[in-house]
Motif scaffolding. Structure first.
Motif, PDB file in Angstrom:
ATOM      1  N   MET A 199      14.070  34.197  13.308  1.00 33.01           N
ATOM      2  CA  MET A 199      13.546  33.096  12.879  1.00 33.01           C
ATOM      3  C   MET A 199      14.543  31.868  12.763  1.00 33.01           C
ATOM      4  SD  MET A 199      10.683  33.307  11.990  1.00 33.01           S
ATOM      5  CE  MET A 199      10.418  31.696  10.864  1.00 33.01           C
ATOM      6  N   ALA A 200      16.060  32.183  12.661  1.00 27.67           N
ATOM      7  CA  ALA A 200      16.830  31.233  12.446  1.00 27.67           C
ATOM      8  C   ALA A 200      16.850  30.441  13.941  1.00 27.67           C
ATOM      9  CB  ALA A 200      18.454  31.864  12.519  1.00 27.67           C
ATOM     10  N   THR A 201      16.734  30.982  15.248  1.00 26.28           N
ATOM     11  CA  THR A 201      16.627  30.470  16.295  1.00 26.28           C
ATOM     12  C   THR A 201      15.270  29.574  16.410  1.00 26.28           C
ATOM     13  OG1 THR A 201      18.067  32.199  17.549  1.00 26.28           O
ATOM     14  CG2 THR A 201      16.741  30.682  18.856  1.00 26.28           C
ATOM     15  N   PHE A 202      14.299  30.267  15.867  1.00 25.71           N
ATOM     16  CA  PHE A 202      12.925  29.493  15.836  1.00 25.71           C
ATOM     17  C   PHE A 202      13.079  28.190  15.298  1.00 25.71           C
ATOM     18  CE2 PHE A 202       9.032  28.355  13.579  1.00 25.71           C
ATOM     19  CZ  PHE A 202       8.190  28.186  14.636  1.00 25.71           C
ATOM     20  N   TRP A 203      13.682  28.033  14.070  1.00 24.37           N
ATOM     21  CA  TRP A 203      13.709  26.826  13.109  1.00 24.37           C
ATOM     22  C   TRP A 203      14.559  25.686  14.159  1.00 24.37           C
ATOM     23  CZ3 TRP A 203      10.040  25.970  10.190  1.00 24.37           C
ATOM     24  CH2 TRP A 203       9.237  26.846   9.437  1.00 24.37           C
ATOM     25  N   ASN A 204      15.624  26.163  14.752  1.00 27.21           N
ATOM     26  CA  ASN A 204      16.413  25.810  15.347  1.00 27.21           C
ATOM     27  C   ASN A 204      15.430  24.857  16.554  1.00 27.21           C
ATOM     28  OD1 ASN A 204      17.942  24.691  17.989  1.00 27.21           O
ATOM     29  ND2 ASN A 204      19.668  25.252  16.379  1.00 27.21           N
ATOM     30  N   PHE A 205      14.685  25.591  17.331  1.00 26.52           N
ATOM     31  CA  PHE A 205      13.660  25.363  18.407  1.00 26.52           C
ATOM     32  C   PHE A 205      12.612  24.312  17.850  1.00 26.52           C
ATOM     33  CE2 PHE A 205      10.023  26.987  21.326  1.00 26.52           C
ATOM     34  CZ  PHE A 205      10.700  25.913  22.395  1.00 26.52           C
ATOM     35  N   PHE A 206      12.294  24.361  16.587  1.00 27.98           N
ATOM     36  CA  PHE A 206      11.294  23.523  16.153  1.00 27.98           C
ATOM     37  C   PHE A 206      11.891  22.079  15.785  1.00 27.98           C
ATOM     38  CE2 PHE A 206       9.454  22.195  12.015  1.00 27.98           C
ATOM     39  CZ  PHE A 206       8.255  21.501  12.567  1.00 27.98           C
ATOM     40  N   LEU A 207      13.008  22.354  15.100  1.00 24.72           N
ATOM     41  CA  LEU A 207      13.541  21.162  14.563  1.00 24.72           C
ATOM     42  C   LEU A 207      14.021  20.351  15.752  1.00 24.72           C
ATOM     43  CD1 LEU A 207      15.310  22.437  11.238  1.00 24.72           C
ATOM     44  CD2 LEU A 207      13.065  21.038  11.172  1.00 24.72           C
ATOM     45  N   VAL A 208      14.694  20.806  16.550  1.00 26.90           N
ATOM     46  CA  VAL A 208      15.156  20.227  17.884  1.00 26.90           C
ATOM     47  C   VAL A 208      14.218  19.393  18.301  1.00 26.90           C
ATOM     48  CG1 VAL A 208      16.457  20.340  19.964  1.00 26.90           C
ATOM     49  CG2 VAL A 208      17.345  21.443  18.012  1.00 26.90           C
ATOM     50  N   GLY A 209      12.949  20.138  18.634  1.00 23.56           N
ATOM     51  CA  GLY A 209      11.992  19.720  19.260  1.00 23.56           C
ATOM     52  C   GLY A 209      11.302  18.237  18.581  1.00 23.56           C
ATOM     53  N   VAL A 210      11.045  18.498  17.276  1.00 20.69           N
ATOM     54  CA  VAL A 210      10.713  17.147  16.447  1.00 20.69           C
ATOM     55  C   VAL A 210      11.552  15.853  16.695  1.00 20.69           C
ATOM     56  CG1 VAL A 210       9.735  16.313  14.268  1.00 20.69           C
ATOM     57  CG2 VAL A 210       9.207  18.938  15.123  1.00 20.69           C
ATOM     58  N   ILE A 211      12.709  16.294  16.309  1.00 21.78           N
ATOM     59  CA  ILE A 211      13.723  15.233  16.400  1.00 21.78           C
ATOM     60  C   ILE A 211      13.853  14.577  17.591  1.00 21.78           C
ATOM     61  CG2 ILE A 211      16.112  14.855  16.054  1.00 21.78           C
ATOM     62  CD1 ILE A 211      16.114  16.875  13.610  1.00 21.78           C
ATOM     63  N   TYR A 212      14.057  15.311  18.646  1.00 24.41           N
ATOM     64  CA  TYR A 212      14.309  15.107  20.155  1.00 24.41           C
ATOM     65  C   TYR A 212      13.203  14.212  20.627  1.00 24.41           C
ATOM     66  CZ  TYR A 212      14.496  15.174  25.112  1.00 24.41           C
ATOM     67  OH  TYR A 212      14.140  14.657  26.399  1.00 24.41           O
ATOM     68  N   LYS A 213      11.930  14.586  20.546  1.00 26.24           N
ATOM     69  CA  LYS A 213      10.662  13.951  20.956  1.00 26.24           C
ATOM     70  C   LYS A 213      10.386  12.867  20.311  1.00 26.24           C
ATOM     71  CE  LYS A 213       8.447  18.427  22.411  1.00 26.24           C
ATOM     72  NZ  LYS A 213       7.636  19.413  21.911  1.00 26.24           N
ATOM     73  N   THR A 214      10.640  12.734  18.985  1.00 21.96           N
ATOM     74  CA  THR A 214      10.376  11.647  18.158  1.00 21.96           C
ATOM     75  C   THR A 214      11.527  10.455  18.481  1.00 21.96           C
ATOM     76  OG1 THR A 214       9.325  12.918  16.534  1.00 21.96           O
ATOM     77  CG2 THR A 214       9.928  10.453  15.866  1.00 21.96           C
ATOM     78  N   ALA A 215      12.645  10.845  18.466  1.00 17.56           N
ATOM     79  CA  ALA A 215      13.778   9.945  19.019  1.00 17.56           C
ATOM     80  C   ALA A 215      13.395   9.312  20.054  1.00 17.56           C
ATOM     81  CB  ALA A 215      15.138  10.811  18.724  1.00 17.56           C
ATOM     82  N   VAL A 216      13.041  10.099  21.326  1.00 20.30           N
ATOM     83  CA  VAL A 216      12.948   9.710  22.504  1.00 20.30           C
ATOM     84  C   VAL A 216      11.706   8.556  22.411  1.00 20.30           C
ATOM     85  CG1 VAL A 216      11.699  10.130  25.094  1.00 20.30           C
ATOM     86  CG2 VAL A 216      13.588  11.664  23.995  1.00 20.30           C
ATOM     87  N   GLU A 217      10.626   8.822  22.009  1.00 16.77           N
ATOM     88  CA  GLU A 217       9.549   7.974  22.008  1.00 16.77           C
ATOM     89  C   GLU A 217       9.869   6.517  20.927  1.00 16.77           C
ATOM     90  OE1 GLU A 217       5.622   8.904  21.413  1.00 16.77           O
ATOM     91  OE2 GLU A 217       5.956  11.227  21.867  1.00 16.77           O
ATOM     92  N   PHE A 218      10.786   6.780  20.063  1.00 14.34           N
ATOM     93  CA  PHE A 218      11.188   5.527  19.180  1.00 14.34           C
ATOM     94  C   PHE A 218      12.027   4.919  20.145  1.00 14.34           C
ATOM     95  CE2 PHE A 218       9.219   7.269  15.708  1.00 14.34           C
ATOM     96  CZ  PHE A 218       9.338   6.181  14.678  1.00 14.34           C
ATOM     97  N   LEU A 219      12.973   5.388  21.125  1.00 19.86           N
ATOM     98  CA  LEU A 219      13.931   4.628  21.852  1.00 19.86           C
ATOM     99  C   LEU A 219      13.165   3.832  22.978  1.00 19.86           C
ATOM    100  CD1 LEU A 219      16.869   7.311  22.319  1.00 19.86           C
ATOM    101  CD2 LEU A 219      16.732   5.196  21.103  1.00 19.86           C
ATOM    102  N   VAL A 220      12.105   4.373  23.422  1.00 23.67           N
ATOM    103  CA  VAL A 220      11.366   3.953  24.561  1.00 23.67           C
ATOM    104  C   VAL A 220      10.216   2.954  24.140  1.00 23.67           C
ATOM    105  CG1 VAL A 220      12.048   5.490  26.389  1.00 23.67           C
ATOM    106  CG2 VAL A 220      10.042   5.482  24.887  1.00 23.67           C
ATOM    107  N   MET A 221       9.964   2.746  22.774  1.00 23.85           N
ATOM    108  CA  MET A 221       8.963   2.095  22.127  1.00 23.85           C
ATOM    109  C   MET A 221       8.966   0.914  22.571  1.00 23.85           C
ATOM    110  SD  MET A 221       7.552   2.514  18.220  1.00 23.85           S
ATOM    111  CE  MET A 221       7.190   4.210  18.486  1.00 23.85           C
ATOM    112  N   PRO A 222       9.936  -0.128  22.702  1.00 22.21           N
ATOM    113  CA  PRO A 222      10.013  -1.417  23.300  1.00 22.21           C
ATOM    114  C   PRO A 222       9.083  -1.433  24.556  1.00 22.21           C
ATOM    115  CG  PRO A 222      12.112  -0.920  22.269  1.00 22.21           C
ATOM    116  CD  PRO A 222      11.442   0.500  22.176  1.00 22.21           C
ATOM    117  N   LEU A 223       9.577  -0.504  25.403  1.00 21.81           N
ATOM    118  CA  LEU A 223       8.931  -0.194  26.730  1.00 21.81           C
ATOM    119  C   LEU A 223       7.572  -0.148  26.513  1.00 21.81           C
ATOM    120  CD1 LEU A 223       9.079  -0.418  29.886  1.00 21.81           C
ATOM    121  CD2 LEU A 223       9.828   2.177  29.669  1.00 21.81           C
TER     122      LEU A 223
END
Length: 245
Positions: A199-223
């Protein structure tokens, strides 16, 4: 309406017709992104050394999968399609993309179980890579259907209230809602397919996924906003009064 159309002050809720070569290209790209992401997601990836946890969440190493490198583009394309062509067009893109993903999974399944040639020495390697694709596609299908439909629905509902202004707010809000639902469902189903067993690794997997994907979309939002503006200027039907919602 010309290229100099006053997009920022237009109060009509407009969408372009799907009978466009631009939509066809976006649809094709959308399907390819989903298929390639599902295959790449069979590889688990770790960044960072050591073993650091904070309560039930593993902090290090950072855990993700190979699909994370390309998959955020699917949401960017979903935003573009929803904003320019509307919810029905987004729904068609989602169903088409996952039909192609299911076709790829079925093909891998048949090839995996077909008798190997006497000189073929990579059957075990092929099974290790292609074997989990079916579960990855299932996880991606359920998660993305929920997430992308939420993403598209929130975006078009917000557009119904604001029309052309406040595009950034629409993109940011719809992305956050969609990515949260999508990532949790995907991680819950796909975790064991890529070897996550705690479960510890699962929560890492989930949180990293949310933060990373959202961050990427915010960074490229001007494009993303630039592409949306470009499409709106080049889709004559977008400014046709017959396509006003």
């Amino acid at each position: 309406m010309t290229d100099a159309a006053p997009v920022a002050v237009d109060r009509e809720v407009r969408y372009a017709s799907r009978g466009s070569t631009h939509f066809d290209v976006l649809l094709a790209l959308f399907a390819v992104v989903l298929v390639v992401s599902n295959i790449a997601a069979t590889k688990g990836i770790e960044f960072g050394a050591g073993n650091l946890s904070l309560g039930p969440v593993q902090i290090l190493p950072i855990v993700t999968d190979g699909g994370a490198f390309l998959f955020p583009l699917a949401y960017i394309l979903g935003d573009v399609i929803s904003e320019v062509y509307g919810f029905r067009a987004a729904r068609r893109a989602i169903f088409t993309g996952f039909a192609m993903a299911l076709l790829a999974a079925a093909t891998f399944f048949v090839v995996q179980h077909a008798p190997a040639a006497s000189w073929y020495e990579n059957q075990e390697s092929f099974e290790a890579v292609a074997g989990p694709v079916g579960r990855i596609v299932l996880a991606s299908l359920v998660g993305y259907l929920a997430g992308q439909f939420l993403n598209s629905y929130v975006l078009v509902r917000m557009k119904a209230k604001t029309a052309e202004p406040h595009l950034f707010a629409r993109l940011a809000t719809s992305t956050g809602v969609g990515e949260l639902a999508d990532t949790f469902i995907f991680c819950a189903i796909a975790a064991t397919a890529i070897g996550i067993d705690s479960m510890a690794t699962f929560w890492n997997f989930f949180l990293v996924g949310v933060i990373y994907k959202t961050a990427v979309e915010f960074l490229v939002m001007p494009l993303t906003m630039t592409v949306i503006a470009w499409l709106k200027r080049r889709e004559p039907s977008y400014w046709d009064d017959e396509t006003v919602a």
